[in-house]
Design a protein around this motif. Sequence first.
Motif, PDB file in Angstrom:
ATOM      1  N   ASN A   1       0.870  -5.293  -6.973  1.00 12.34           N
ATOM      2  CA  ASN A   1       0.751  -3.874  -7.327  1.00 12.34           C
ATOM      3  C   ASN A   1      -0.190  -3.677  -8.514  1.00 12.34           C
ATOM      4  O   ASN A   1      -0.848  -2.644  -8.619  1.00 12.34           O
ATOM      5  CB  ASN A   1       2.122  -3.266  -7.618  1.00 12.34           C
ATOM      6  CG  ASN A   1       2.074  -1.744  -7.583  1.00 12.34           C
ATOM      7  OD1 ASN A   1       1.194  -1.168  -6.952  1.00 12.34           O
ATOM      8  ND2 ASN A   1       3.003  -1.116  -8.284  1.00 12.34           N
TER       9      ASN A   1
ATOM     10  N   SER B   1       0.833  -1.210   0.000  1.00  6.46           N
ATOM     11  CA  SER B   1       0.000   0.000   0.000  1.00  6.46           C
ATOM     12  C   SER B   1       0.863   1.254   0.000  1.00  6.46           C
ATOM     13  O   SER B   1       0.610   2.190  -0.753  1.00  6.46           O
ATOM     14  CB  SER B   1      -0.917   0.028   1.223  1.00  6.46           C
ATOM     15  OG  SER B   1      -1.505  -1.229   1.405  1.00  6.46           O
TER      16      SER B   1
ATOM     17  N   ALA C   1      -6.680   1.529  -6.763  1.00  4.29           N
ATOM     18  CA  ALA C   1      -6.354   2.813  -6.122  1.00  4.29           C
ATOM     19  C   ALA C   1      -6.279   3.970  -7.114  1.00  4.29           C
ATOM     20  O   ALA C   1      -6.651   5.092  -6.778  1.00  4.29           O
ATOM     21  CB  ALA C   1      -5.029   2.694  -5.364  1.00  4.29           C
TER      22      ALA C   1
ATOM     23  N   PHE D   1      -3.454  -3.611  -6.781  1.00  6.40           N
ATOM     24  CA  PHE D   1      -3.572  -2.403  -5.942  1.00  6.40           C
ATOM     25  C   PHE D   1      -3.785  -1.150  -6.790  1.00  6.40           C
ATOM     26  O   PHE D   1      -4.708  -0.368  -6.554  1.00  6.40           O
ATOM     27  CB  PHE D   1      -2.316  -2.248  -5.068  1.00  6.40           C
ATOM     28  CG  PHE D   1      -2.326  -1.001  -4.231  1.00  6.40           C
ATOM     29  CD1 PHE D   1      -2.994  -0.973  -3.011  1.00  6.40           C
ATOM     30  CD2 PHE D   1      -1.692   0.150  -4.667  1.00  6.40           C
ATOM     31  CE1 PHE D   1      -3.019   0.172  -2.242  1.00  6.40           C
ATOM     32  CE2 PHE D   1      -1.716   1.305  -3.900  1.00  6.40           C
ATOM     33  CZ  PHE D   1      -2.381   1.312  -2.689  1.00  6.40           C
TER      34      PHE D   1
END
Lengths: 116, 233
Positions: B215, B100, B222, B218
């Motif tokens: 990633n 994160s 995000a 993520f």
Amino acid sequence: MLQGFIVLMACWLAGEVLVNLLALSLPGSVAGMLILLAVALGRRGVGKPTAEVGGVLLSHLALLFVPAGVGLMEHGRLFAEEGLGMLAVLVLSTAVTMAVTAVTLKWLLARRKAES
Amino acid sequence: MQALVSHPVLWLTLTIAAYLVGDWVFRRLGCMPLVHPVFVSAALLIPLLKWWGISYSQYFEGARFIHFLLGPATVALAIPLYSNLARVRQMLWPLLIALSVGGLTGIVSALLIGKLFGLSPAVLLSFAPKSVTTPIAMALAEKLGGNASVAAVAVVVTGVLGAMMVRYVLEPFKIKDDAVTGFALGLSSHGAGTAYAFQISAEAGAFSGLAMGMNAVFTSVALPLGLALWCRF
């Protein structure tokens, strides 16, 4: 082989349907990846045909973005004008990202080791 | 002759041929990141297209069959991600937190530094997903109003840079653990970084592959959320 291919395509299709229904800004193929990941976690792995076709596609992944890479020919002016700035941004941002990730993980692992 | 030169089958064939040449050169030079097959292929194809007066859309008539396979290939990225995840279950929390923090740094640093250097908005949008594996970065850039070709190049350059810089960037922080080095490489520099991590050690490679997959997930989630916030300010 066709069996594995249809699993991948069906996940992609399901991803597109999901993204459209929920009006998400996630690409449909990425939603498809998440669906396949959920399936794999649920039944502890993907089937052998899927793993085979997936392996073929991933082993030549770089080929699949050659057509987009050639698309550079349409952006000659952009690179002439902003190219140097672009390169600087990529160098700095990549270095920062790498350092921050490494330092964070190193710290977390050291802390956990100290606790146990 | 003109009919043949603009026939889709010619460009489909030449794209694969250029890639095979690029791949051969890459392996011959010991997988040196600077001669990434995509660079070599584009360097072979673009002059040829210019010389024969073929536009990119004419070229794409043939090349789109290859481009299409990015869809199932993206879905297939779940397979290595699953097997890597299964391997590190006991380390999952530290990895998720590092993901994160690092994933956000990747997005925010590209946007902020990009803005500082005066990049245009479309370029910024194409650069934001630059640490993520190419097919996903392209899909994200396109969906969010950037450009897939610019994103593809930014991603490949990022991977090459990451592999070249990792030793110098991590040295001041005294990172001795191959798992940490691999994770940082894969998170920031995806596939090219992972290929290089495997040259460091098998452990670095495995953690790099894991970070690349994590990633990708993520950033896909995000980035759209983050951009909505970014545009508001």
